[in-house]
Design a protein around this motif. Structure first.
Motif, PDB file in Angstrom:
ATOM      1  N   ALA A 108       9.637  -3.029  -2.270  1.00 25.49           N
ATOM      2  CA  ALA A 108      10.675  -3.237  -1.264  1.00 25.49           C
ATOM      3  C   ALA A 108      10.305  -2.528   0.021  1.00 25.49           C
ATOM      4  O   ALA A 108       9.402  -1.678   0.069  1.00 25.49           O
ATOM      5  N   ALA A 109      11.010  -2.886   1.078  1.00 26.21           N
ATOM      6  CA  ALA A 109      10.899  -2.218   2.370  1.00 26.21           C
ATOM      7  C   ALA A 109      12.306  -2.042   2.919  1.00 26.21           C
ATOM      8  O   ALA A 109      13.217  -2.803   2.573  1.00 26.21           O
ATOM      9  N   GLY A 110      12.472  -1.036   3.766  1.00 27.27           N
ATOM     10  CA  GLY A 110      13.778  -0.813   4.375  1.00 27.27           C
ATOM     11  C   GLY A 110      14.371   0.535   4.006  1.00 27.27           C
ATOM     12  O   GLY A 110      13.749   1.373   3.347  1.00 27.27           O
ATOM     13  N   ARG A 111      15.615   0.720   4.417  1.00 25.39           N
ATOM     14  CA  ARG A 111      16.325   1.977   4.150  1.00 25.39           C
ATOM     15  C   ARG A 111      16.572   2.173   2.659  1.00 25.39           C
ATOM     16  O   ARG A 111      16.603   3.307   2.163  1.00 25.39           O
ATOM     17  N   GLU A 131       0.836  -1.201   0.000  1.00 23.51           N
ATOM     18  CA  GLU A 131       0.000   0.000   0.000  1.00 23.51           C
ATOM     19  C   GLU A 131       0.872   1.253   0.000  1.00 23.51           C
ATOM     20  O   GLU A 131       0.570   2.240  -0.674  1.00 23.51           O
ATOM     21  N   ALA A 132       1.960   1.215   0.766  1.00 26.31           N
ATOM     22  CA  ALA A 132       2.859   2.369   0.844  1.00 26.31           C
ATOM     23  C   ALA A 132       3.779   2.471  -0.361  1.00 26.31           C
ATOM     24  O   ALA A 132       4.155   3.571  -0.781  1.00 26.31           O
ATOM     25  N   PRO A 158      10.079   4.104  -7.061  1.00 30.18           N
ATOM     26  CA  PRO A 158      10.063   4.857  -8.321  1.00 30.18           C
ATOM     27  C   PRO A 158       9.095   6.043  -8.328  1.00 30.18           C
ATOM     28  O   PRO A 158       9.282   6.996  -9.098  1.00 30.18           O
ATOM     29  N   SER A 159       8.086   6.028  -7.461  1.00 31.49           N
ATOM     30  CA  SER A 159       7.152   7.161  -7.366  1.00 31.49           C
ATOM     31  C   SER A 159       7.783   8.369  -6.686  1.00 31.49           C
ATOM     32  O   SER A 159       7.234   9.468  -6.734  1.00 31.49           O
ATOM     33  N   GLY A 160       8.927   8.140  -6.013  1.00 29.22           N
ATOM     34  CA  GLY A 160       9.576   9.201  -5.257  1.00 29.22           C
ATOM     35  C   GLY A 160       9.354   9.109  -3.762  1.00 29.22           C
ATOM     36  O   GLY A 160      10.022   9.803  -2.990  1.00 29.22           O
ATOM     37  N   ALA A 161       8.421   8.246  -3.321  1.00 31.13           N
ATOM     38  CA  ALA A 161       8.152   8.076  -1.896  1.00 31.13           C
ATOM     39  C   ALA A 161       9.232   7.210  -1.250  1.00 31.13           C
ATOM     40  O   ALA A 161       9.826   6.345  -1.903  1.00 31.13           O
ATOM     41  N   ALA A 162       9.473   7.448   0.039  1.00 29.20           N
ATOM     42  CA  ALA A 162      10.417   6.605   0.774  1.00 29.20           C
ATOM     43  C   ALA A 162       9.849   5.197   0.922  1.00 29.20           C
ATOM     44  O   ALA A 162       8.626   5.003   1.007  1.00 29.20           O
ATOM     45  N   TRP A 163      10.727   4.205   0.950  1.00 29.00           N
ATOM     46  CA  TRP A 163      10.284   2.833   1.178  1.00 29.00           C
ATOM     47  C   TRP A 163       9.749   2.701   2.604  1.00 29.00           C
ATOM     48  O   TRP A 163      10.277   3.326   3.530  1.00 29.00           O
ATOM     49  N   PRO A 164       8.727   1.868   2.833  1.00 29.13           N
ATOM     50  CA  PRO A 164       8.246   1.636   4.196  1.00 29.13           C
ATOM     51  C   PRO A 164       9.251   0.800   4.986  1.00 29.13           C
ATOM     52  O   PRO A 164      10.142   0.175   4.399  1.00 29.13           O
TER      53      PRO A 164
END
Length: 204
Positions: free
Chosen positions: A56-59, A35-36, A76-82
């Motif tokens: 993916a998730a993490g740093r 979702e994130a 790829p959307s520009g948001a940070a990974w959860p």
């Protein structure tokens, strides 16, 4: 090793490491990850569309596009990974014995026709850390070779709840997924397989 665990070509395998309730709980965690950071269909630098979908998730997260293979801090959307789900970190800590947590938990979704060609995980900066893999959903025929592409390969089935650790002599082994066995698991309502791979990307 846990009961039923085995080694093949330096690869450590724990069949059925996660029971059904643990698998269901982990799938719920991964839905929140997706979702994130929604799944994307990646493209190789050569322009070939891959058959798996990824998030993916993490740093850091691993991505591929026309600019190449790499780790980056944004979807790829520009948001940070959860963040990596705590249940995934618990598996990592229990089976690796490391105090260092992974930087990346790559999440691949395989539908019934997806596969992954033979490759090495070598975009990381420190190969002394292992790669941990968790299988959820339909069975996958996993192929493992050696660090040299010319070495022969062996294949075996990975099932839902199985966990694999690629470290030591197996860290740079060529490996891939030959095929998925459709409808072999009821874990995912629409079928398919989810594979998690946890990696330490940087030495510090």
């Amino acid at each position: 090793m846990a009961t039923g665990a085995f080694q093949i070509r330096g690869l450590h395998v724990w069949p059925g490491y996660l029971d059904r309730p643990a698998q269901e709980s982990l799938v719920a965690d991964l839905r929140k990850v997706a979702e994130a950071a929604p799944f994307v269909t990646p493209v190789t630098p050569g322009g070939r569309q891959m058959s798996v979908r990824m998030t993916a998730a993490g740093r850091l997260g691993w991505v591929t596009d026309r600019r190449g293979y790499r780790y980056q801090p944004q979807h790829p959307s520009g948001a940070a990974w959860p963040p990596i789900p705590p249940a995934v970190l618990a598996i990592w800590r229990n089976l690796t014995g490391l105090s260092r947590d992974p930087d990346c938990c790559l999440v691949n979704f395989y539908d019934s026709g997806a596969r992954m060609g033979l490759h090495q995980d070598r975009d990381e900066g420190d190969f002394s850390f292992p790669v941990l893999s968790v299988s959820l959903g339909d069975d996958a025929l996993f192929r493992i070779g050696g660090a040299d592409r010319s070495e022969g390969t062996q294949s075996f089935w990975l099932r839902s709840g199985d966990v694999v650790l690629m470290g030591g002599s197996a860290r740079l082994a060529w490996h891939g997924v030959d095929r998925i066995r459709p409808a072999s698991s009821t874990l995912l309502p629409q079928g398919g397989r989810i594979n998690l791979t946890c990696r330490v990307v940087t030495a510090v």
